[in-house]
Design an enzyme around this catalytic site. Structure first.
Site, PDB file in Angstrom:
ATOM      1  CG  ASN A 125      -1.801   1.188   1.342  1.00 26.84           C
ATOM      2  OD1 ASN A 125      -1.880   1.994   0.403  1.00 26.84           O
ATOM      3  ND2 ASN A 125      -2.490   1.343   2.460  1.00 26.84           N
ATOM      4  CD1 TRP A 126       3.525   1.010  -2.934  1.00 23.77           C
ATOM      5  CD2 TRP A 126       3.624   2.261  -4.793  1.00 23.77           C
ATOM      6  NE1 TRP A 126       4.269   0.324  -3.868  1.00 23.77           N
ATOM      7  CE2 TRP A 126       4.341   1.067  -5.022  1.00 23.77           C
ATOM      8  CE3 TRP A 126       3.535   3.201  -5.831  1.00 23.77           C
ATOM      9  CZ2 TRP A 126       4.981   0.800  -6.230  1.00 23.77           C
ATOM     10  CZ3 TRP A 126       4.166   2.927  -7.040  1.00 23.77           C
ATOM     11  CH2 TRP A 126       4.884   1.749  -7.228  1.00 23.77           C
ATOM     12  CE  LYS A 127      -0.468   3.264   4.640  1.00 25.84           C
ATOM     13  NZ  LYS A 127      -0.430   3.379   6.084  1.00 25.84           N
ATOM     14  CG  HIS A 171      -6.154   1.989   4.807  1.00 26.89           C
ATOM     15  ND1 HIS A 171      -5.745   2.953   5.699  1.00 26.89           N
ATOM     16  CD2 HIS A 171      -5.153   1.078   4.734  1.00 26.89           C
ATOM     17  CE1 HIS A 171      -4.539   2.629   6.142  1.00 26.89           C
ATOM     18  NE2 HIS A 171      -4.155   1.501   5.577  1.00 26.89           N
ATOM     19  CD  GLU A 219      -3.315   5.548   6.446  1.00 23.84           C
ATOM     20  OE1 GLU A 219      -3.244   5.585   5.204  1.00 23.84           O
ATOM     21  OE2 GLU A 219      -2.433   5.026   7.165  1.00 23.84           O
ATOM     22  CD  GLU A 235      -4.093  -2.399   7.212  1.00 20.69           C
ATOM     23  OE1 GLU A 235      -2.940  -2.582   6.836  1.00 20.69           O
ATOM     24  OE2 GLU A 235      -4.772  -1.424   6.876  1.00 20.69           O
ATOM     25  N   GLY A 263       1.853   2.209  10.883  1.00 19.01           N
ATOM     26  CA  GLY A 263       2.817   3.293  10.730  1.00 19.01           C
ATOM     27  C   GLY A 263       3.464   3.714  12.043  1.00 19.01           C
ATOM     28  CB  SER A 271       4.496  -1.962  12.144  1.00 23.94           C
ATOM     29  OG  SER A 271       4.095  -0.611  12.392  1.00 23.94           O
ATOM     30  N   GLY A 284       2.408  -1.073   4.421  1.00 17.99           N
ATOM     31  CA  GLY A 284       2.568   0.329   4.055  1.00 17.99           C
ATOM     32  C   GLY A 284       4.036   0.689   3.924  1.00 17.99           C
ATOM     33  N   GLY A 285       4.600   1.255   4.984  1.00 14.08           N
ATOM     34  CA  GLY A 285       5.972   1.772   4.974  1.00 14.08           C
ATOM     35  C   GLY A 285       6.996   0.858   4.314  1.00 14.08           C
TER      36      GLY A 285
HETATM   37  P1  PGA Z   1       2.293   0.240   7.802  1.00 12.35           P
HETATM   38  O1  PGA Z   1       0.880   0.502   7.119  1.00 12.35           O
HETATM   39  O2  PGA Z   1       2.824  -1.050   7.237  1.00 12.35           O
HETATM   40  O3  PGA Z   1       3.128   1.416   7.424  1.00 12.35           O
HETATM   41  O4  PGA Z   1       2.051   0.145   9.265  1.00 12.35           O
HETATM   42  C1  PGA Z   1      -0.009  -0.556   6.876  1.00 12.35           C
HETATM   43  C2  PGA Z   1      -1.258  -0.034   6.220  1.00 12.35           C
HETATM   44  O5  PGA Z   1      -1.709   1.059   6.589  1.00 12.35           O
HETATM   45  O6  PGA Z   1      -1.828  -0.685   5.336  1.00 12.35           O
END
Ligand code: PGA
Length: 253
Positions: A9-11, A97, A99, A169, A175, A215, A236-237
Site C-alpha cells: 500500500n503505497w498510500k 482502510h 485512514e 489492521e 505506521g 508495521s 505500508g511503509g
Molecule cells: P504500515 O501501514 O505497514 O506502514 O504500518 C499498513 C497499512 O496502513 O496498510
C-alpha cells in the site's frame, strides 16, 4: 489452500518515476508465485495504468486501487468509480482502510456500498478492518471488528464471500512501528474466521484470505505469516523499499 497475498500500500507516496523504479527493483527478484500466492500493489490512481503496463506478463502480480467511490457515477467531482477501475483493467481495490475511515469519515454503511459497487464491477475488494487503541485497551476488539464486518460485508451472499479478502489492521499498529505480536494477530484472525463460519459455514470461512497489516516488515513477516489464520499482509511503509517488500513476498506461506 486459500490464497496467500502480499499487498503493498503505497498510500500517497512517491512520484511516478520513483514508483516505476520501485516496481522495477521489486521485479528483479525471483518470486515463487503460483495459483495460491499473489502480490498486489495498491498504487495512487494516476499510476495505475503505468504500473499495470510494467506488470504485464507477471503472473499473479496485480495492481490495486486504494479506494473507489460509494456511488455509481455522476456529478461527484474528484471521485473514481469501480466501473472506471474495471474499464482500465484494474480488478482489485482497498476498501475501508483506517485512514479513509478516520480522515474522510467513511463509515460501515458507506463501505458496504463501496463493496457492492466493486463486486458489481468485477473489482475484488480488499476489505480493511481493525480497532483503535482505546478499543484494544478496553479489550473489546473482537466485538468491534465483528461489528465492522457485520455492517459492511455480512449482507453478501455465501458465493460472494467465498475467497473474499479481508485485511485486519489494528490502527495502533499502523505506521507506528508497533506491530501486533504474531499471537495477537492470530487470535484476532481466528476470531474473524469463526465469525464468518457462524454466518456462512466453515467451508466459506476456510476460503477467506485474511491479511494482517500494521508495521509488517522483512524482519517480522515470516513469523506473522506463519500463523495458521494469517494469509499474508497489507504493507505500508516497508512496501516502499524494494528489498523489504521483496523479502515480505518471499515470506508468504
Ligand atoms: P504500515 O501501514 O505497514 O506502514 O504500518 C499498513 C497499512 O496502513 O496498510
Amino acid at each position: 489452500m486459500r490464497k496467500q497475498i502480499a499487498a503493498a500500500n503505497w498510500k500517497m507516496n512517491l512520484t511516478l518515476t520513483e514508483g516505476i523504479q520501485l516496481a522495477e527493483d521489486i521485479l528483479k527478484n525471483e518470486f515463487d508465485l503460483n495459483k495460491s500466492r499473489a502480490v498486489l500493489m495498491a498504487v495512487p490512481f494516476p499510476y495505475l495504468i503505468s504500473i499495470q503496463q510494467l506488470l504485464k506478463g507477471q503472473a499473479n502480480i496485480h495492481v490495486c486501487a486504494q479506494n473507489c467511490a460509494s456511488t455509481k457515477n455522476g456529478a461527484y467531482t474528484g471521485e473514481v468509480s469501480a466501473e472506471m477501475l474495471n474499464s482500465i483493467g484494474v480488478h482489485y481495490v482497498l476498501i475501508g482502510h483506517s485512514e479513509r475511515r478516520e480522515y474522510y469519515h467513511e463509515d460501515n454503511a458507506l463501505l458496504a456500498a463501496k463493496v457492492n459497487l466493486a463486486l458489481a464491477n468485477e473489482v475484488v475488494p480488499v476489505f480493511c478492518c481493525g480497532e483503535p487503541l482505546a478499543v484494544r485497551e478496553a479489550e473489546t476488539q473482537n466485538a468491534f471488528v465483528e461489528n465492522q464486518l457485520k455492517e459492511s460485508i455480512f449482507h453478501l451472499s455465501a458465493d460472494q464471500m467465498k475467497g473474499f479478502i479481508i485485511a485486519y489492521e489494528p490502527i495502533w499498529a499502523i505506521g507506528t512501528g508497533k506491530t501486533a505480536s504474531s499471537d495477537q494477530a492470530q487470535e484476532l484472525h481466528a476470531h474473524i474466521r469463526s465469525v464468518i463460519a457462524a454466518q456462512y459455514g466453515a467451508e466459506v470461512a476456510e476460503s477467506v484470505t485474511i491479511l494482517y497489516g500494521g508495521s509488517v516488515k522483512a524482519a517480522n513477516a515470516a513469523d506473522i505469516f506463519g500463523k495458521p489464520d494469517v494469509d499474508g499482509g497489507l504493507v505500508g511503509g516497508a512496501s516502499l523499499i524494494a528489498s523489504e517488500f521483496s523479502t515480505i513476498i518471499k515470506s508468504l506461506k
